[in-house]
Design an enzyme around this catalytic site. Structure first.
Site, PDB file in Angstrom:
ATOM      1  N   ARG A   1      16.530  -2.631  -0.229  1.00  0.00           N
ATOM      2  CA  ARG A   1      15.534  -3.145  -1.184  1.00  0.00           C
ATOM      3  C   ARG A   1      16.204  -3.525  -2.509  1.00  0.00           C
ATOM      4  O   ARG A   1      15.874  -4.553  -3.099  1.00  0.00           O
ATOM      5  CB  ARG A   1      14.460  -2.054  -1.415  1.00  0.00           C
ATOM      6  CG  ARG A   1      13.316  -2.458  -2.285  1.00  0.00           C
ATOM      7  CD  ARG A   1      12.133  -1.517  -2.104  1.00  0.00           C
ATOM      8  NE  ARG A   1      11.655  -1.535  -0.732  1.00  0.00           N
ATOM      9  CZ  ARG A   1      11.863  -0.554   0.154  1.00  0.00           C
ATOM     10  NH1 ARG A   1      12.494   0.551  -0.202  1.00  0.00           N
ATOM     11  NH2 ARG A   1      11.431  -0.683   1.383  1.00  0.00           N
TER      12      ARG A   1
ATOM     13  N   THR B   1       0.847  -1.195   0.000  1.00  0.00           N
ATOM     14  CA  THR B   1       0.000   0.000   0.000  1.00  0.00           C
ATOM     15  C   THR B   1       0.883   1.245   0.000  1.00  0.00           C
ATOM     16  O   THR B   1       0.400   2.358   0.063  1.00  0.00           O
ATOM     17  CB  THR B   1      -0.870   0.032   1.279  1.00  0.00           C
ATOM     18  OG1 THR B   1       0.002  -0.020   2.412  1.00  0.00           O
ATOM     19  CG2 THR B   1      -1.843  -1.122   1.315  1.00  0.00           C
TER      20      THR B   1
ATOM     21  N   ASP C   1       8.745  -6.567   3.289  1.00  0.00           N
ATOM     22  CA  ASP C   1       8.586  -6.011   4.630  1.00  0.00           C
ATOM     23  C   ASP C   1       9.944  -5.464   5.032  1.00  0.00           C
ATOM     24  O   ASP C   1      10.957  -6.156   4.948  1.00  0.00           O
ATOM     25  CB  ASP C   1       8.082  -7.042   5.638  1.00  0.00           C
ATOM     26  CG  ASP C   1       7.466  -6.326   6.839  1.00  0.00           C
ATOM     27  OD1 ASP C   1       6.442  -5.646   6.673  1.00  0.00           O
ATOM     28  OD2 ASP C   1       8.038  -6.408   7.948  1.00  0.00           O
TER      29      ASP C   1
ATOM     30  N   PHE D   1      11.479   8.138   0.578  1.00  0.00           N
ATOM     31  CA  PHE D   1      10.283   8.176   1.429  1.00  0.00           C
ATOM     32  C   PHE D   1      10.701   7.762   2.843  1.00  0.00           C
ATOM     33  O   PHE D   1      11.880   7.488   3.097  1.00  0.00           O
ATOM     34  CB  PHE D   1       9.180   7.252   0.868  1.00  0.00           C
ATOM     35  CG  PHE D   1       9.531   5.780   0.921  1.00  0.00           C
ATOM     36  CD1 PHE D   1      10.307   5.206  -0.074  1.00  0.00           C
ATOM     37  CD2 PHE D   1       9.101   4.970   1.967  1.00  0.00           C
ATOM     38  CE1 PHE D   1      10.643   3.855  -0.029  1.00  0.00           C
ATOM     39  CE2 PHE D   1       9.431   3.610   2.018  1.00  0.00           C
ATOM     40  CZ  PHE D   1      10.210   3.054   1.012  1.00  0.00           C
ATOM     41  N   GLY D   2       9.734   7.700   3.727  1.00  0.00           N
ATOM     42  CA  GLY D   2       9.970   7.194   5.088  1.00  0.00           C
ATOM     43  C   GLY D   2      11.093   7.915   5.813  1.00  0.00           C
ATOM     44  O   GLY D   2      11.123   9.142   5.895  1.00  0.00           O
ATOM     45  N   TYR D   3      12.048   7.145   6.321  1.00  0.00           N
ATOM     46  CA  TYR D   3      13.132   7.695   7.133  1.00  0.00           C
ATOM     47  C   TYR D   3      14.327   8.175   6.293  1.00  0.00           C
ATOM     48  O   TYR D   3      15.360   8.531   6.860  1.00  0.00           O
ATOM     49  CB  TYR D   3      13.630   6.626   8.127  1.00  0.00           C
ATOM     50  CG  TYR D   3      12.590   6.177   9.126  1.00  0.00           C
ATOM     51  CD1 TYR D   3      12.486   6.793  10.377  1.00  0.00           C
ATOM     52  CD2 TYR D   3      11.718   5.131   8.845  1.00  0.00           C
ATOM     53  CE1 TYR D   3      11.542   6.375  11.304  1.00  0.00           C
ATOM     54  CE2 TYR D   3      10.767   4.704   9.767  1.00  0.00           C
ATOM     55  CZ  TYR D   3      10.688   5.325  10.988  1.00  0.00           C
ATOM     56  OH  TYR D   3       9.745   4.910  11.909  1.00  0.00           O
ATOM     57  N   ASP D   4      14.202   8.173   4.969  1.00  0.00           N
ATOM     58  CA  ASP D   4      15.340   8.549   4.116  1.00  0.00           C
ATOM     59  C   ASP D   4      15.996   9.888   4.489  1.00  0.00           C
ATOM     60  O   ASP D   4      17.226   9.996   4.430  1.00  0.00           O
ATOM     61  CB  ASP D   4      14.929   8.565   2.637  1.00  0.00           C
ATOM     62  CG  ASP D   4      14.871   7.165   2.042  1.00  0.00           C
ATOM     63  OD1 ASP D   4      15.424   6.238   2.662  1.00  0.00           O
ATOM     64  OD2 ASP D   4      14.283   7.005   0.957  1.00  0.00           O
TER      65      ASP D   4
ATOM     66  N   LYS E   1       7.517   2.625  -1.921  1.00  0.00           N
ATOM     67  CA  LYS E   1       8.066   1.275  -2.082  1.00  0.00           C
ATOM     68  C   LYS E   1       7.757   0.732  -3.472  1.00  0.00           C
ATOM     69  O   LYS E   1       8.624   0.189  -4.154  1.00  0.00           O
ATOM     70  CB  LYS E   1       7.346   0.409  -1.051  1.00  0.00           C
ATOM     71  CG  LYS E   1       8.169  -0.565  -0.325  1.00  0.00           C
ATOM     72  CD  LYS E   1       7.224  -1.475   0.420  1.00  0.00           C
ATOM     73  CE  LYS E   1       7.524  -1.526   1.874  1.00  0.00           C
ATOM     74  NZ  LYS E   1       6.720  -2.545   2.578  1.00  0.00           N
TER      75      LYS E   1
HETATM   76  P1  ITT Z   1       3.099  -2.182   3.032  1.00  0.00           P
HETATM   77  O1  ITT Z   1       3.125  -3.045   4.277  1.00  0.00           O
HETATM   78  O2  ITT Z   1       1.719  -1.986   2.497  1.00  0.00           O
HETATM   79  O3  ITT Z   1       4.076  -2.646   2.001  1.00  0.00           O
HETATM   80  P2  ITT Z   1       4.337  -0.260   4.790  1.00  0.00           P
HETATM   81  O4  ITT Z   1       4.904   1.114   4.591  1.00  0.00           O
HETATM   82  O5  ITT Z   1       3.428  -0.449   5.978  1.00  0.00           O
HETATM   83  O6  ITT Z   1       3.594  -0.679   3.446  1.00  0.00           O
HETATM   84  P3  ITT Z   1       6.257  -1.989   6.030  1.00  0.00           P
HETATM   85  O7  ITT Z   1       5.296  -2.543   7.021  1.00  0.00           O
HETATM   86  O8  ITT Z   1       7.254  -2.906   5.388  1.00  0.00           O
HETATM   87  O9  ITT Z   1       5.507  -1.289   4.826  1.00  0.00           O
HETATM   88  O10 ITT Z   1       7.033  -0.790   6.733  1.00  0.00           O
HETATM   89  C1  ITT Z   1       8.130  -0.235   6.106  1.00  0.00           C
HETATM   90  C2  ITT Z   1       8.450   1.089   6.750  1.00  0.00           C
HETATM   91  O11 ITT Z   1       9.863   1.147   7.004  1.00  0.00           O
HETATM   92  C3  ITT Z   1       8.154   2.238   5.824  1.00  0.00           C
HETATM   93  O12 ITT Z   1       6.816   2.714   5.976  1.00  0.00           O
HETATM   94  C4  ITT Z   1       9.204   3.269   6.225  1.00  0.00           C
HETATM   95  O13 ITT Z   1       8.791   3.951   7.372  1.00  0.00           O
HETATM   96  C5  ITT Z   1      10.407   2.374   6.576  1.00  0.00           C
HETATM   97  N1  ITT Z   1      11.225   2.115   5.380  1.00  0.00           N
HETATM   98  C6  ITT Z   1      11.374   0.936   4.710  1.00  0.00           C
HETATM   99  N2  ITT Z   1      12.159   1.073   3.641  1.00  0.00           N
HETATM  100  C7  ITT Z   1      12.518   2.364   3.611  1.00  0.00           C
HETATM  101  C8  ITT Z   1      13.309   3.134   2.729  1.00  0.00           C
HETATM  102  O14 ITT Z   1      13.843   2.618   1.626  1.00  0.00           O
HETATM  103  N3  ITT Z   1      13.477   4.432   3.019  1.00  0.00           N
HETATM  104  C9  ITT Z   1      12.922   4.980   4.103  1.00  0.00           C
HETATM  105  N4  ITT Z   1      12.143   4.350   4.972  1.00  0.00           N
HETATM  106  C10 ITT Z   1      11.938   3.029   4.729  1.00  0.00           C
END
Ligand code: ITT
Length: 201
Positions: free
Chosen positions: A184, A8, A66, A155-158, A12
């Site tokens: 990844r 979702t 994940d 995205f995320g913590y990047d 990613k």
């Molecule tokens: P799905 O389960 O639907 O795939 P999600 O975002 O909930 O989406 P995860 O449970 O695997 O996915 O959580 C991954 C989290 O870890 C993501 O939301 C970011 O906060 C962090 N994360 C993972 N890979 C990252 C990346 O490449 N850069 C930055 N943050 C990352």
């Protein structure tokens, strides 16, 4: 080979497509998002749970990722709770409701205030679920947590993760630079290698 991606998370999905398309895989977005509870205790379990749930709904070879950020000084947290770190109680900081990425970053920086050890790693487990068989792979990327966010990419913590060997955050790298060293990128290239060994492409 068509791979349905059980996610979702748009950030990613974009990266998975960017990494796998040039390797000859057709990445397919799910027709609808499913609410899948990540009840596992490990990245691998959660990747498996997501891949199986989407496979059962859409009956296509399904890939799940994940992933998360493992911070040494926090005993491995946020780890499997990375995406919802802002909404769990940890380190005496109350959960908040707002843009998850920003709230997660703020919480992490607060927890690391005054800590010497800022080492961390991103970890990704991928599961390809084919019904009666499957594959998995993993990758990690080591680095450290910066004192403040920088950069607009990824995205995320990047914005607060500085990979080993770089003086920029992951959010300041080009997409190609990130994919070459990311958790990844490593996990997906390994998965592709396994599939190729089995003549699946
Ligand atoms: P799905 O389960 O639907 O795939 P999600 O975002 O909930 O989406 P995860 O449970 O695997 O996915 O959580 C991954 C989290 O870890 C993501 O939301 C970011 O906060 C962090 N994360 C993972 N890979 C990252 C990346 O490449 N850069 C930055 N943050 C990352």
């Amino acid at each position: 080979m068509k791979l349905l991606v059980a996610t979702t998370n748009e950030g990613k999905l974009k990266e998975i497509e960017r990494i796998l398309s040039p390797l000859g895989y057709q990445v397919v977005k799910p027709p609808k998002k499913l609410k899948v509870e990540e009840t596992g205790n490990t990245f691998l379990e959660n990747a498996y749970i997501k891949a199986r749930a989407y496979y059962e709904e859409f009956r296509l070879p399904t890939l799940a990722d994940d992933s998360g950020l493992v911070v040494q000084a926090l005993g491995g947290y946020p780890g499997i709770y990375s995406s919802r770190f802002h909404s769990i109680e940890f380190g005496g900081i109350e959960p908040v409701e707002e843009s998850p990425d920003k709230a997660n970053i703020r919480k992490l920086l607060k927890l690391l205030e005054g800590k010497q050890d800022r080492s961390a790693k991103f970890v990704a487990y991928t599961v390809l679920y084919l019904g009666s068989s499957g594959f998995f792979s993993w990758g990690e990327c080591r680095g450290e947590i910066t004192h403040e966010p920088a950069g607009e990419g990824g995205f995320g913590y990047d914005p607060i993760f500085k990979p080993e060997g770089f003086d920029r955050t992951m959010a300041q790298l080009s997409p190609q630079e990130k994919d070459a060293i990311s958790h990844r990128g490593k996990a997906l290239r390994e998965l592709a290698r396994l599939l190729e060994n089995c003549n699946l492409r």
